[in-house]
Design a protein around this motif. Structure first.
Motif, PDB file in Angstrom:
ATOM      1  N   LEU A 203      60.924  22.773  23.111  1.00 46.51           N
ATOM      2  CA  LEU A 203      60.526  23.423  24.354  1.00 46.51           C
ATOM      3  C   LEU A 203      60.475  24.936  24.177  1.00 46.51           C
ATOM      4  CD1 LEU A 203      62.717  21.385  26.857  1.00 46.51           C
ATOM      5  CD2 LEU A 203      60.372  20.922  26.143  1.00 46.51           C
ATOM      6  N   SER A 204      59.575  25.561  24.914  1.00 45.34           N
ATOM      7  CA  SER A 204      59.471  27.020  24.929  1.00 45.34           C
ATOM      8  C   SER A 204      59.250  27.481  26.359  1.00 45.34           C
ATOM      9  CB  SER A 204      58.294  27.497  24.069  1.00 45.34           C
ATOM     10  OG  SER A 204      58.555  27.288  22.708  1.00 45.34           O
ATOM     11  N   PRO A 205      59.745  28.685  26.693  1.00 43.04           N
ATOM     12  CA  PRO A 205      59.481  29.213  28.023  1.00 43.04           C
ATOM     13  C   PRO A 205      58.015  29.651  28.161  1.00 43.04           C
ATOM     14  CG  PRO A 205      60.782  30.770  26.733  1.00 43.04           C
ATOM     15  CD  PRO A 205      60.642  29.540  25.910  1.00 43.04           C
ATOM     16  N   VAL A 206      57.377  29.276  29.246  1.00 39.83           N
ATOM     17  CA  VAL A 206      55.998  29.657  29.558  1.00 39.83           C
ATOM     18  C   VAL A 206      55.948  30.035  31.039  1.00 39.83           C
ATOM     19  CG1 VAL A 206      54.985  28.153  27.797  1.00 39.83           C
ATOM     20  CG2 VAL A 206      55.327  27.284  30.110  1.00 39.83           C
ATOM     21  N   TYR A 207      54.794  30.502  31.497  1.00 42.69           N
ATOM     22  CA  TYR A 207      54.667  30.783  32.922  1.00 42.69           C
ATOM     23  C   TYR A 207      53.257  30.473  33.409  1.00 42.69           C
ATOM     24  CZ  TYR A 207      52.645  35.242  31.356  1.00 42.69           C
ATOM     25  OH  TYR A 207      51.872  36.205  30.751  1.00 42.69           O
ATOM     26  N   LEU A 208      53.178  30.117  34.679  1.00 38.88           N
ATOM     27  CA  LEU A 208      51.917  29.949  35.388  1.00 38.88           C
ATOM     28  C   LEU A 208      51.718  31.188  36.238  1.00 38.88           C
ATOM     29  CD1 LEU A 208      52.445  26.262  36.588  1.00 38.88           C
ATOM     30  CD2 LEU A 208      51.211  27.028  34.547  1.00 38.88           C
ATOM     31  N   ASP A 209      50.531  31.754  36.230  1.00 34.53           N
ATOM     32  CA  ASP A 209      50.311  33.062  36.838  1.00 34.53           C
ATOM     33  C   ASP A 209      49.144  33.031  37.817  1.00 34.53           C
ATOM     34  OD1 ASP A 209      50.448  35.740  37.379  1.00 34.53           O
ATOM     35  OD2 ASP A 209      49.719  36.411  35.445  1.00 34.53           O
ATOM     36  N   LEU A 210      49.377  33.539  39.022  1.00 35.53           N
ATOM     37  CA  LEU A 210      48.306  33.752  39.996  1.00 35.53           C
ATOM     38  C   LEU A 210      48.279  35.241  40.319  1.00 35.53           C
ATOM     39  CD1 LEU A 210      46.173  33.049  42.121  1.00 35.53           C
ATOM     40  CD2 LEU A 210      48.022  32.474  43.691  1.00 35.53           C
TER      41      LEU A 210
ATOM     42  N   ASP B 274      50.816  45.248  43.004  1.00 34.67           N
ATOM     43  CA  ASP B 274      49.753  44.250  42.910  1.00 34.67           C
ATOM     44  C   ASP B 274      50.341  42.885  43.228  1.00 34.67           C
ATOM     45  OD1 ASP B 274      47.744  46.088  42.000  1.00 34.67           O
ATOM     46  OD2 ASP B 274      48.742  46.079  40.049  1.00 34.67           O
ATOM     47  N   GLU B 275      49.730  42.185  44.179  1.00 35.51           N
ATOM     48  CA  GLU B 275      50.256  40.890  44.602  1.00 35.51           C
ATOM     49  C   GLU B 275      50.015  39.832  43.531  1.00 35.51           C
ATOM     50  OE1 GLU B 275      47.894  40.907  48.198  1.00 35.51           O
ATOM     51  OE2 GLU B 275      49.729  40.878  49.380  1.00 35.51           O
ATOM     52  N   SER B 276      51.052  39.052  43.237  1.00 33.11           N
ATOM     53  CA  SER B 276      50.928  37.963  42.282  1.00 33.11           C
ATOM     54  C   SER B 276      52.051  36.965  42.521  1.00 33.11           C
ATOM     55  CB  SER B 276      50.969  38.476  40.834  1.00 33.11           C
ATOM     56  OG  SER B 276      52.232  39.022  40.540  1.00 33.11           O
ATOM     57  N   VAL B 277      51.857  35.757  41.987  1.00 31.61           N
ATOM     58  CA  VAL B 277      52.886  34.721  42.011  1.00 31.61           C
ATOM     59  C   VAL B 277      52.980  34.171  40.594  1.00 31.61           C
ATOM     60  CG1 VAL B 277      53.617  32.520  42.973  1.00 31.61           C
ATOM     61  CG2 VAL B 277      52.357  34.124  44.415  1.00 31.61           C
ATOM     62  N   ARG B 278      54.188  34.148  40.034  1.00 30.83           N
ATOM     63  CA  ARG B 278      54.370  33.680  38.663  1.00 30.83           C
ATOM     64  C   ARG B 278      55.545  32.699  38.623  1.00 30.83           C
ATOM     65  NH1 ARG B 278      54.213  37.799  33.603  1.00 30.83           N
ATOM     66  NH2 ARG B 278      52.036  37.837  34.248  1.00 30.83           N
ATOM     67  N   LEU B 279      55.294  31.508  38.050  1.00 25.43           N
ATOM     68  CA  LEU B 279      56.330  30.488  37.914  1.00 25.43           C
ATOM     69  C   LEU B 279      56.698  30.353  36.443  1.00 25.43           C
ATOM     70  CD1 LEU B 279      58.106  28.189  39.070  1.00 25.43           C
ATOM     71  CD2 LEU B 279      56.138  26.664  38.730  1.00 25.43           C
ATOM     72  N   TYR B 280      57.959  30.671  36.113  1.00 20.37           N
ATOM     73  CA  TYR B 280      58.463  30.539  34.752  1.00 20.37           C
ATOM     74  C   TYR B 280      59.123  29.174  34.598  1.00 20.37           C
ATOM     75  CZ  TYR B 280      57.904  35.618  34.380  1.00 20.37           C
ATOM     76  OH  TYR B 280      57.386  36.892  34.364  1.00 20.37           O
ATOM     77  N   LEU B 281      58.772  28.453  33.531  1.00 20.87           N
ATOM     78  CA  LEU B 281      59.343  27.132  33.286  1.00 20.87           C
ATOM     79  C   LEU B 281      59.345  26.817  31.803  1.00 20.87           C
ATOM     80  CD1 LEU B 281      56.485  25.388  32.865  1.00 20.87           C
ATOM     81  CD2 LEU B 281      56.457  25.602  35.333  1.00 20.87           C
ATOM     82  N   MET B 282      59.914  25.675  31.457  1.00 17.61           N
ATOM     83  CA  MET B 282      59.964  25.227  30.064  1.00 17.61           C
ATOM     84  C   MET B 282      58.860  24.211  29.832  1.00 17.61           C
ATOM     85  SD  MET B 282      62.527  26.954  28.830  1.00 17.61           S
ATOM     86  CE  MET B 282      62.939  26.146  27.282  1.00 17.61           C
ATOM     87  N   ALA B 283      58.163  24.303  28.679  1.00 18.75           N
ATOM     88  CA  ALA B 283      57.086  23.368  28.353  1.00 18.75           C
ATOM     89  C   ALA B 283      57.238  22.921  26.904  1.00 18.75           C
ATOM     90  CB  ALA B 283      55.725  24.016  28.561  1.00 18.75           C
TER      91      ALA B 283
ATOM     92  N   PHE C 294      40.791  37.693  43.778  1.00 20.33           N
ATOM     93  CA  PHE C 294      40.070  38.301  44.894  1.00 20.33           C
ATOM     94  C   PHE C 294      39.638  39.703  44.501  1.00 20.33           C
ATOM     95  CE2 PHE C 294      43.355  35.470  46.670  1.00 20.33           C
ATOM     96  CZ  PHE C 294      42.528  34.501  47.224  1.00 20.33           C
ATOM     97  N   GLU C 295      38.360  39.976  44.580  1.00 20.07           N
ATOM     98  CA  GLU C 295      37.846  41.261  44.088  1.00 20.07           C
ATOM     99  C   GLU C 295      38.088  42.412  45.056  1.00 20.07           C
ATOM    100  OE1 GLU C 295      33.802  40.765  42.990  1.00 20.07           O
ATOM    101  OE2 GLU C 295      34.219  39.245  41.470  1.00 20.07           O
ATOM    102  N   SER C 296      38.344  42.120  46.330  1.00 16.16           N
ATOM    103  CA  SER C 296      38.546  43.199  47.297  1.00 16.16           C
ATOM    104  C   SER C 296      39.900  43.871  47.072  1.00 16.16           C
ATOM    105  CB  SER C 296      38.465  42.656  48.731  1.00 16.16           C
ATOM    106  OG  SER C 296      39.437  41.647  48.928  1.00 16.16           O
ATOM    107  N   ARG C 297      39.963  45.153  47.342  1.00 17.31           N
ATOM    108  CA  ARG C 297      41.193  45.934  47.156  1.00 17.31           C
ATOM    109  C   ARG C 297      42.214  45.569  48.221  1.00 17.31           C
ATOM    110  NH1 ARG C 297      43.774  50.575  48.887  1.00 17.31           N
ATOM    111  NH2 ARG C 297      42.304  50.824  50.585  1.00 17.31           N
ATOM    112  N   SER C 298      43.455  45.390  47.794  1.00 17.63           N
ATOM    113  CA  SER C 298      44.533  45.089  48.735  1.00 17.63           C
ATOM    114  C   SER C 298      45.082  46.402  49.299  1.00 17.63           C
ATOM    115  CB  SER C 298      45.646  44.320  48.026  1.00 17.63           C
ATOM    116  OG  SER C 298      46.662  43.979  48.922  1.00 17.63           O
ATOM    117  N   PRO C 299      45.224  46.519  50.619  1.00 10.54           N
ATOM    118  CA  PRO C 299      45.710  47.784  51.194  1.00 10.54           C
ATOM    119  C   PRO C 299      47.173  48.022  50.857  1.00 10.54           C
ATOM    120  CG  PRO C 299      45.516  46.107  52.905  1.00 10.54           C
ATOM    121  CD  PRO C 299      44.933  45.522  51.664  1.00 10.54           C
ATOM    122  N   GLU C 300      47.544  49.303  50.775  1.00  2.82           N
ATOM    123  CA  GLU C 300      48.942  49.670  50.583  1.00  2.82           C
ATOM    124  C   GLU C 300      49.748  49.251  51.803  1.00  2.82           C
ATOM    125  OE1 GLU C 300      50.449  51.304  47.987  1.00  2.82           O
ATOM    126  OE2 GLU C 300      48.604  51.224  46.813  1.00  2.82           O
TER     127      GLU C 300
END
Length: 203
Positions: free
Chosen positions: A112-119, A94-103, A125-131
């Protein structure tokens, strides 16, 4: 680091060892896992290590690019442990982008604690991603070559990897064993720990 899987469990099911697979010679030295440290000899990437890892019968079936940012030389936050930022680009399954950082934690103290931003593309996007191969086959039908390697790129890749394959062929050392359903031989973790680093799932 070369590896070869032994019996274990993969994807929740019992898995036989590579040497017990049908058609495999009982003393085969064929690797089913590779981890390598490499560098690019250019001013732009000087001193930046690239760690590549691939294998069969591992803990998960996924493809990721993990970018570890450098640790800051000094901290303005006292003795708090600072985890370097990390960008994880997942390509499969499953395609995703995640940025881990301190906040900073809520409150009047500077903690400070580690957190992440997640896409997550599946949620956005509701359409199925092809293999992967499904997409390539569709590109072949359409005549779209943008995801295919050119002939000169392929030749350059073989020039880079052939000395490694030749060295393995002439070496008396066999691939290191690892249990099916794990992340590979322990030596692959040691490859990174020598540089004070670890694989993404070990962080």
């Amino acid at each position: 680091v070369r590896g070869q899987y032994r019996a274990g469990a993969a994807e929740g099911k019992p898995a036989i060892g590579y040497l017990d697979e049908p058609g495999v010679a009982p003393h085969s030295r064929t690797e089913t896992f590779v981890a390598i440290k490499t560098e690019i000899s250019s001013w732009r990437w000087s001193g930046v290590p690239f760690y590549l890892r691939t294998g069969k019968r591992m803990a998960e079936r996924l493809a990721e690019i993990v970018i570890n940012f450098q640790t800051i030389p000094h901290s303005i936050f006292g003795r708090q442990r600072m985890t370097p930022n990390r960008l994880v680009i997942r390509l499969q399954p499953d395609e995703s982008v995640r940025l881990y950082l301190m906040a900073k934690q809520p409150g009047d103290q500077m903690r400070l604690s580690p957190v992440y931003l997640d896409l997550d593309f599946k949620e956005v996007f509701e359409s199925r991603s092809p293999e992967a191969y499904e997409r390539l086959l569709m590109d072949v039908i359409r005549g779209d070559l943008s995801l295919f390697v050119r002939r000169d790129e392929q030749a350059a890749a073989w020039r880079w990897v052939e000395p490694i394959l030749d060295a393995w062929e002439s070496s008396p050392e066999s691939p290191k064993p690892y249990t099916a359903g794990t992340w590979g031989p322990a030596a692959s973790s040691a490859l990174l720990s020598r540089d004070g680093l670890c694989w993404h799932e070990e962080a």
